[in-house]
Design a protein around this motif. Sequence first.
Motif, PDB file in Angstrom:
ATOM      1  N   ASN A   1      27.109   7.721  25.403  1.00 48.85           N
ATOM      2  CA  ASN A   1      27.809   8.977  24.855  1.00 48.85           C
ATOM      3  C   ASN A   1      28.266   9.103  23.557  1.00 48.85           C
ATOM      4  N   LEU A   2      27.862   7.736  22.986  1.00 50.83           N
ATOM      5  CA  LEU A   2      28.044   7.739  21.435  1.00 50.83           C
ATOM      6  C   LEU A   2      26.986   7.933  20.536  1.00 50.83           C
ATOM      7  N   ALA A   3      27.233   8.773  19.424  1.00 49.46           N
ATOM      8  CA  ALA A   3      26.187   8.981  18.761  1.00 49.46           C
ATOM      9  C   ALA A   3      25.112   8.132  18.175  1.00 49.46           C
ATOM     10  N   ASP A   4      25.899   7.141  17.733  1.00 53.85           N
ATOM     11  CA  ASP A   4      25.115   5.710  17.074  1.00 53.85           C
ATOM     12  C   ASP A   4      25.519   4.586  17.813  1.00 53.85           C
ATOM     13  N   SER A   5      24.869   4.287  18.810  1.00 50.56           N
ATOM     14  CA  SER A   5      25.051   3.072  19.453  1.00 50.56           C
ATOM     15  C   SER A   5      24.577   1.695  18.789  1.00 50.56           C
ATOM     16  N   THR A   6      23.768   1.814  17.538  1.00 48.70           N
ATOM     17  CA  THR A   6      23.462   0.719  16.888  1.00 48.70           C
ATOM     18  C   THR A   6      24.595  -0.149  16.314  1.00 48.70           C
ATOM     19  N   GLN A   7      25.699   0.552  16.171  1.00 46.79           N
ATOM     20  CA  GLN A   7      27.088  -0.286  15.497  1.00 46.79           C
ATOM     21  C   GLN A   7      27.732  -0.893  16.388  1.00 46.79           C
ATOM     22  N   LEU A   8      27.393  -1.030  17.662  1.00 47.45           N
ATOM     23  CA  LEU A   8      28.116  -1.466  18.766  1.00 47.45           C
ATOM     24  C   LEU A   8      27.962  -2.925  19.007  1.00 47.45           C
ATOM     25  N   PRO A   9      28.950  -3.586  19.440  1.00 47.53           N
ATOM     26  CA  PRO A   9      28.656  -5.024  19.602  1.00 47.53           C
ATOM     27  C   PRO A   9      27.852  -5.293  20.607  1.00 47.53           C
ATOM     28  N   GLU A  10      27.366  -6.692  20.939  1.00 44.56           N
ATOM     29  CA  GLU A  10      26.654  -6.954  22.179  1.00 44.56           C
ATOM     30  C   GLU A  10      27.407  -6.856  23.334  1.00 44.56           C
ATOM     31  N   ALA A  11      26.930  -6.788  24.801  1.00 47.42           N
ATOM     32  CA  ALA A  11      27.746  -6.766  25.815  1.00 47.42           C
ATOM     33  C   ALA A  11      28.168  -8.271  26.065  1.00 47.42           C
ATOM     34  N   VAL A  12      29.589  -8.153  26.648  1.00 45.90           N
ATOM     35  CA  VAL A  12      30.127  -9.699  26.971  1.00 45.90           C
ATOM     36  C   VAL A  12      29.637 -10.114  28.364  1.00 45.90           C
ATOM     37  N   GLY A  13      29.012  -9.265  29.207  1.00 45.42           N
ATOM     38  CA  GLY A  13      28.563  -9.557  30.378  1.00 45.42           C
ATOM     39  C   GLY A  13      28.601  -8.515  31.443  1.00 45.42           C
ATOM     40  N   HIS A  14      28.038  -8.941  32.767  1.00 45.80           N
ATOM     41  CA  HIS A  14      27.981  -8.202  33.767  1.00 45.80           C
ATOM     42  C   HIS A  14      29.203  -8.020  34.710  1.00 45.80           C
ATOM     43  N   VAL A  15      30.002  -6.963  35.062  1.00 43.99           N
ATOM     44  CA  VAL A  15      31.097  -7.180  35.919  1.00 43.99           C
ATOM     45  C   VAL A  15      30.797  -6.283  37.140  1.00 43.99           C
ATOM     46  N   PHE A  16      31.486  -6.546  38.434  1.00 40.55           N
ATOM     47  CA  PHE A  16      31.280  -5.947  39.648  1.00 40.55           C
ATOM     48  C   PHE A  16      29.715  -6.324  40.093  1.00 40.55           C
ATOM     49  N   TYR A  17      29.412  -7.426  39.756  1.00 39.11           N
ATOM     50  CA  TYR A  17      27.826  -7.757  40.149  1.00 39.11           C
ATOM     51  C   TYR A  17      27.603  -7.823  41.537  1.00 39.11           C
TER      52      TYR A  17
ATOM     53  N   ASP B   1      19.247 -11.100  31.479  1.00 46.06           N
ATOM     54  CA  ASP B   1      19.434 -11.010  30.165  1.00 46.06           C
ATOM     55  C   ASP B   1      20.376 -12.324  29.843  1.00 46.06           C
ATOM     56  N   GLY B   2      20.790 -13.184  30.601  1.00 41.97           N
ATOM     57  CA  GLY B   2      21.318 -14.317  30.285  1.00 41.97           C
ATOM     58  C   GLY B   2      22.890 -14.162  30.189  1.00 41.97           C
ATOM     59  N   LEU B   3      23.362 -12.993  30.046  1.00 38.45           N
ATOM     60  CA  LEU B   3      24.906 -12.865  29.927  1.00 38.45           C
ATOM     61  C   LEU B   3      25.631 -13.173  31.008  1.00 38.45           C
ATOM     62  N   PRO B   4      26.681 -13.461  31.144  1.00 41.20           N
ATOM     63  CA  PRO B   4      27.702 -13.782  32.204  1.00 41.20           C
ATOM     64  C   PRO B   4      27.613 -12.819  33.341  1.00 41.20           C
ATOM     65  N   LYS B   5      27.604 -12.881  34.824  1.00 43.89           N
ATOM     66  CA  LYS B   5      27.727 -12.037  35.687  1.00 43.89           C
ATOM     67  C   LYS B   5      28.834 -12.630  36.690  1.00 43.89           C
ATOM     68  N   VAL B   6      29.932 -11.473  36.585  1.00 41.24           N
ATOM     69  CA  VAL B   6      31.139 -11.881  37.443  1.00 41.24           C
ATOM     70  C   VAL B   6      30.845 -10.791  38.622  1.00 41.24           C
ATOM     71  N   SER B   7      31.265 -11.377  39.837  1.00 36.69           N
ATOM     72  CA  SER B   7      31.344 -10.652  41.043  1.00 36.69           C
ATOM     73  C   SER B   7      33.041 -10.621  41.698  1.00 36.69           C
ATOM     74  N   GLY B   8      33.029  -9.572  42.294  1.00 40.92           N
ATOM     75  CA  GLY B   8      34.537  -9.512  42.762  1.00 40.92           C
ATOM     76  C   GLY B   8      35.476  -8.599  42.113  1.00 40.92           C
ATOM     77  N   TYR B   9      36.266  -7.860  42.808  1.00 44.11           N
ATOM     78  CA  TYR B   9      37.074  -6.757  41.946  1.00 44.11           C
ATOM     79  C   TYR B   9      38.031  -7.548  41.054  1.00 44.11           C
ATOM     80  N   VAL B  10      38.812  -8.503  41.732  1.00 48.51           N
ATOM     81  CA  VAL B  10      39.889  -9.103  40.688  1.00 48.51           C
ATOM     82  C   VAL B  10      39.144 -10.097  39.641  1.00 48.51           C
ATOM     83  N   SER B  11      38.262 -10.810  40.040  1.00 53.08           N
ATOM     84  CA  SER B  11      37.432 -11.494  39.003  1.00 53.08           C
ATOM     85  C   SER B  11      36.792 -10.572  37.783  1.00 53.08           C
ATOM     86  N   SER B  12      36.343  -9.635  38.211  1.00 53.62           N
ATOM     87  CA  SER B  12      35.682  -8.550  37.293  1.00 53.62           C
ATOM     88  C   SER B  12      36.986  -7.991  36.396  1.00 53.62           C
TER      89      SER B  12
END
Length: 161
Positions: A106-122, A131-142
């Motif tokens: 939804n952002l006009a310029d996503s090139t200025q955004l940081p890298e994602a920190v990880g995947h949640v609710f995995y 992609d090698g990013l952390p994967k976090v499962s579970g509601y509370v852990s996410s």
Amino acid sequence: MMKNTPIIQQGSCTCGQSTFSVEGTPLVRFICHCQICQDIYKKPFADVVIFPEKSVKLLEADSVEFKKFRAPPAVNRGICKSCAKPVFGVMWVAPFTRFAFVPAMNLADSTQLPEAVGHVFYHRHVNEMYDGLPKVSGYVSSQLFLSQKIFKSLIQHNFSA
Ligand SMILES: [Zn+2]
Ligand SMILES: [Zn+2]
């Protein structure tokens, strides 16, 4: 890119009816695989950027309806009345501070955004991610993972929400 460069830009939903402005530094970007995101985005996951709530302002409040899709603590999701797609959401992450959850698309310029920190609710994932990013499962852990990333980012940017 420079970490502390403030972003001032406009964003909108998919159809463009619901517009908002974003000012300030994105705190955390993450990939959400939760069921609600899958349902409302109609995609296997959502790419979301967190800002302090005061950084994000609706330009036409009438075009957006806010609703919760599960019991608190839940994201109060702003849905466009025209296209029924998410505009941005708002959530209490700590007792004293609220954050805006903005879909990166939804952002006009996503090139200025940081890298994602990880995947949640995995535990809900539909697509396997490699992609090698952390994967976090579970509601509370996410939730915990995101809170920690938000506060780490707040400290890094030396800034209060
Ligand atoms: Zn729309
Ligand atoms: Zn989600």
